[in-house]
Structures are given as structure tokens and as C-alpha cells.
Design a protein around this motif. Structure first.
Motif, short mmCIF file in Angstrom:
data_model
loop_
_atom_site.label_atom_id
_atom_site.label_comp_id
_atom_site.label_asym_id
_atom_site.label_seq_id
_atom_site.Cartn_x
_atom_site.Cartn_y
_atom_site.Cartn_z
N UNK A 13 0.82 -1.21 0.00
CA UNK A 13 0.00 0.00 0.00
C UNK A 13 0.86 1.26 0.00
N UNK A 14 2.05 1.17 0.59
CA UNK A 14 2.90 2.35 0.72
C UNK A 14 4.32 1.89 1.02
N UNK A 15 5.25 2.84 0.97
CA UNK A 15 6.64 2.58 1.32
C UNK A 15 7.06 3.49 2.46
N UNK A 16 8.00 3.01 3.27
CA UNK A 16 8.58 3.82 4.33
C UNK A 16 10.07 3.94 4.13
N UNK A 17 10.57 5.17 4.27
CA UNK A 17 12.00 5.44 4.10
C UNK A 17 12.48 6.38 5.20
N UNK A 18 13.79 6.52 5.32
CA UNK A 18 14.35 7.34 6.38
C UNK A 18 14.57 8.78 5.98
N UNK A 19 14.72 9.05 4.69
CA UNK A 19 15.09 10.40 4.29
C UNK A 19 14.56 10.70 2.89
N UNK A 20 14.60 11.98 2.53
CA UNK A 20 14.06 12.44 1.26
C UNK A 20 14.77 11.79 0.08
N UNK A 21 16.09 11.64 0.16
CA UNK A 21 16.82 11.05 -0.97
C UNK A 21 16.30 9.66 -1.31
N UNK A 22 15.99 8.87 -0.27
CA UNK A 22 15.47 7.53 -0.51
C UNK A 22 14.08 7.59 -1.14
N UNK A 23 13.27 8.54 -0.72
CA UNK A 23 11.94 8.69 -1.30
C UNK A 23 12.01 9.10 -2.77
N UNK A 24 12.90 10.02 -3.08
CA UNK A 24 13.02 10.49 -4.46
C UNK A 24 13.51 9.38 -5.38
N UNK A 25 14.34 8.49 -4.87
CA UNK A 25 14.80 7.36 -5.68
C UNK A 25 13.62 6.48 -6.08
N UNK A 26 12.69 6.26 -5.15
CA UNK A 26 11.49 5.48 -5.46
C UNK A 26 10.67 6.16 -6.54
N UNK A 27 10.50 7.46 -6.43
CA UNK A 27 9.74 8.19 -7.44
C UNK A 27 10.45 8.14 -8.81
N UNK A 28 11.77 8.27 -8.80
CA UNK A 28 12.52 8.23 -10.06
C UNK A 28 12.42 6.87 -10.73
N UNK A 29 12.20 5.83 -9.94
CA UNK A 29 12.02 4.49 -10.50
C UNK A 29 10.60 4.24 -10.98
N UNK A 30 9.73 5.24 -10.79
CA UNK A 30 8.40 5.18 -11.38
C UNK A 30 7.30 4.66 -10.47
#
Length: 357
Positions: free
Chosen positions: A53-70
Motif C-alpha cells: 500500500x505504501x513505502x517507508x524510508x528514512x530520508x528524502x533522498x530515498x523517497x526520491x529514488x522510489x519516485x525516479x524508478x516510477x
């Protein structure tokens, strides 16, 4: 070519995600993929977790990587933003924040209209005794009520300090505080279960569960293995035998000559070491697996090589050795090393070849 290889089993990851669904059928799943998916490689893992349903990450860089992967599932920053200038990127990329101190609340309020317009939830962290992040009672009640009055959709969040321990008194204290705040702020969404808590306290699953280590097939408990919990190891770490030696009684092996043969024996040298992320300082006897058969590691672990006992084993040059995986569980290697499986998985180096299967 030197063969130190990490295999990532997508089907095992999907199996473990389905296991979470079995244990918490009414909760939404926030799959924790921080720290490069616990060392497994976030790029290789996200597709297998597509049903989350969702992902959890520690920081913005990790979140942006998920978005960049689509991937477009909701993402929660479990430590929130680290500076005010991260808030705009959070909003632009539909990322949800956790707040655990007043400055973060101020940054959130400064972007209130945009944040709410995007339909993003704000996660509010309760410090119920772990004393890392969060607001204590009764302060958190005032903050949640204020945020709700401002129009924010809130999730009450907490993290257990001892969910892996059956009788630790802090567990009951944390539960009581969480339920107190939840009742005082009702109606409010809630999330407090990590991997260990998902197994132990189904009554606390509430709206969101946050599985981490169990997704990757390692156990959150010291006394219960992955097999006991019906989860499957996702990472298999292997290397090959690159040399064979026959030594006599009295001969030593490796740096410091810490291992001395008590009798004639056959040893094999395996192309793995602490340069690859294999641990060095073992407190107890460690083992590897060859075709399901355990055999001991002898002598000190070097940067690039280890020695193993292959006396009475059929193990020619090129034989694949499982350092951890389906047979030799990472948690057992960790126990021998005086640590936990989380650490061994997360500190894997980029040196071994990675293959998704």
C-alpha cells in the motif's frame, strides 16, 4: 572472474509480503525499504513489492529514488524532513512526512495549503519510552488536536523498543500510552506495529503496519527463526572455492595463526571476505553451507578470503558455498558474530555481483 554473488529472490519477497497480509488482513502495509531495502537493493525489490500500500524510508533522498524508478504508492518519511527547504520537494513528489519536534511542525504549517490540497497525511510521532524521536504525553495530544483543527489528516505513530522481548515492562507502558493518546484524539488513524509486533500483537495492527526485516526473510526474534515464522530468506550470499589445501596436525591457517589443526585435514579457500561485507569478528563458531551440509569456517576472515573445513566433503574447485541464505540463515551468522541480521544485511558492500531471480 571472481564469483562473490548476492541473489535476490523476488518470489520470496512477494511471499513475505503476503505473509504480512495474512497476519494483518485489515491494515494497510507500509513496506520499509530504507537503507537500500535493508541492503537488498531497492531497485531490485520495489517491483516485487508492487502490491504494497505504501513505502517507508528514512530520508528524502530515498523517497526520491522510489519516485525516479516510477513507483507512485504513498511514501512516508519516518524521520520527517531535515530542513525547511525539503518541504517543497516533499509536496511536489507526493511524499508524506512524520513530525517529531516543533520545528518540523512549523515547517509543515508554513506549507499547509499545498500539503492538504495534495491529500497527504501527516504522521505524528509519540515518544512513549524509547526516547529517540517524538512528543510525549500530554504534549502530543495538543499537537494532534491543533493539526486536526488546521485541516490535516493525522496518523498517530509509535515505535516499540522491545517488541522482540516477551516480558519487558516497557512494552505495556508503551501500549498504554499509545492507547491513551489514540482515545484522546479519536477519531485518528494509528500505526505502531513493526515486524515483531505484527507477529505478537494483532490487536494493535490498527490502520497501518510497518514491516521491515520480516519482508526480507530474517527474524525479528532471537529465539524464533525465519522458518519458525514461515517467512523466506530473500538474499542468498554465495562465493566459490578458489583453492584446496591439505594440512597436517600442528599447521595453522590464516592471519594470526589462530587456528591450528589437531589432525590432518582438507581445507578450502573461498573468495569472500570483509571487503564484500562478510563479518570478521566471530564470537562463536561460524558455519557455511555446501549443498545443504554445514561446515565450519576456520581461522580469521581476511579482506578477500575465508578458509573452511572440507574434510570428508566433495567440494572441488568452483564449488558454490552459501554464506547465508536458505540453509545457513543470516540470523545464525549474526548470532555467531555477536550482532543481528539487520546489520549484516545493511552493511553489504557493492563488490559482490547482484542477480535478481
Amino acid at each position: 572472474m571472481r564469483q562473490a554473488t548476492v541473489y535476490i529472490d523476488s518470489e520470496a519477497l512477494q511471499y513475505n509480503l503476503n505473509r504480512v497480509k495474512q497476519l494483518a488482513p485489515t491494515a494497510k502495509i507500509v513496506s520499509m525499504v530504507k537503507a537500500n531495502a535493508y541492503g537488498h537493493g531497492v531497485k531490485d525489490c520495489l517491483a516485487a513489492l508492487a502490491a504494497t500500500d505504501a513505502f517507508g524510508v528514512a530520508c528524502l533522498q530515498e523517497a526520491l529514488e522510489i519516485r525516479e524508478l516510477g513507483h507512485q504508492q504513498p511514501i512516508t518519511l519516518i524521520e520527517g524532513v531535515f530542513s525547511a527547504d525539503e518541504m517543497q520537494s516533499v509536496i511536489d513528489n507526493n511524499i508524506e512526512v512524520l513530525v517529531h519536534h516543533h520545528v518540523q511542525v512549523e515547517w509543515l504549517l508554513a506549507h499547509k495549503q499545498q500539503y492538504i490540497a495534495k491529500g497527504l497525511k501527516v504522521w505524528v510521532k509519540l515518544n512513549s519510552g524509547m526516547n529517540r524521536l517524538g512528543f510525549k504525553v500530554p504534549e502530543i495530544i495538543d499537537i494532534i488536536q491543533m493539526l486536526k483543527a488546521e485541516g490535516f489528516s493525522c496518523v498517530l505513530a509509535m515505535h516499540f523498543a522491545n517488541a522482540d522481548a516477551d516480558h519487558h515492562p516497557l512494552n505495556e507502558q508503551q501500549k498504554a500510552q499509545f492507547l491513551q493518546v489514540k482515545q484522546a484524539c479519536d477519531p485518528i488513524m494509528a500505526s505502531c506495529c513493526n515486524s515483531a509486533a505484527i507477529f505478537k500483537w494483532p490487536e494493535l495492527n490498527f490502520d497501518f503496519v510497518r514491516p521491515g526485516i520480516m519482508l526480507y526473510g530474517a527474524s525479528p526474534f532471537v529465539d524464533r527463526s525465519a522458518h519458525d515464522l514461515d517467512i523466506q530468506p530473500v538474499m542468498t550470499f554465495t562465493a566459490e572455492i578458489i583453492a584446496l589445501n591439505h594440512i597436517q596436525a600442528g599447521e595453522s591457517v590464516g592471519y594470526g595463526s589462530t587456528f591450528v589443526a589437531e589432525q590432518a585435514m582438507d581445507i578450502a579457500i573461498v573468495s569472500i571476505g570483509y571487503g564484500d561485507g562478510y563479518p570478521r569478528a566471530f564470537q562463536k563458531q561460524n558455519y557455511v553451507s555446501i549443498q545443504g551440509q554445514m561446515t565450519r569456517v576456520i581461522g580469521r576472515v581476511s579482506m578477500d578470503m575465508i578458509a573452511i573445513d572440507v574434510t570428508d566433503l566433495h567440494a572441488p574447485l568452483g564449488t558454490e558455498v552459501e554464506l547465508w541464505g536458505k540453509d545457513r540463515l543470516v540470523d545464525d551468522v549474526a548470532i555467531a558474530n555477536g550482532t543481528i541480521g539487520y546489520e549484516l544485511l545493511c552493511r553489504m558492500s557493492a563488490r559482490p555481483l547482484r542477480i535478481k531471480i
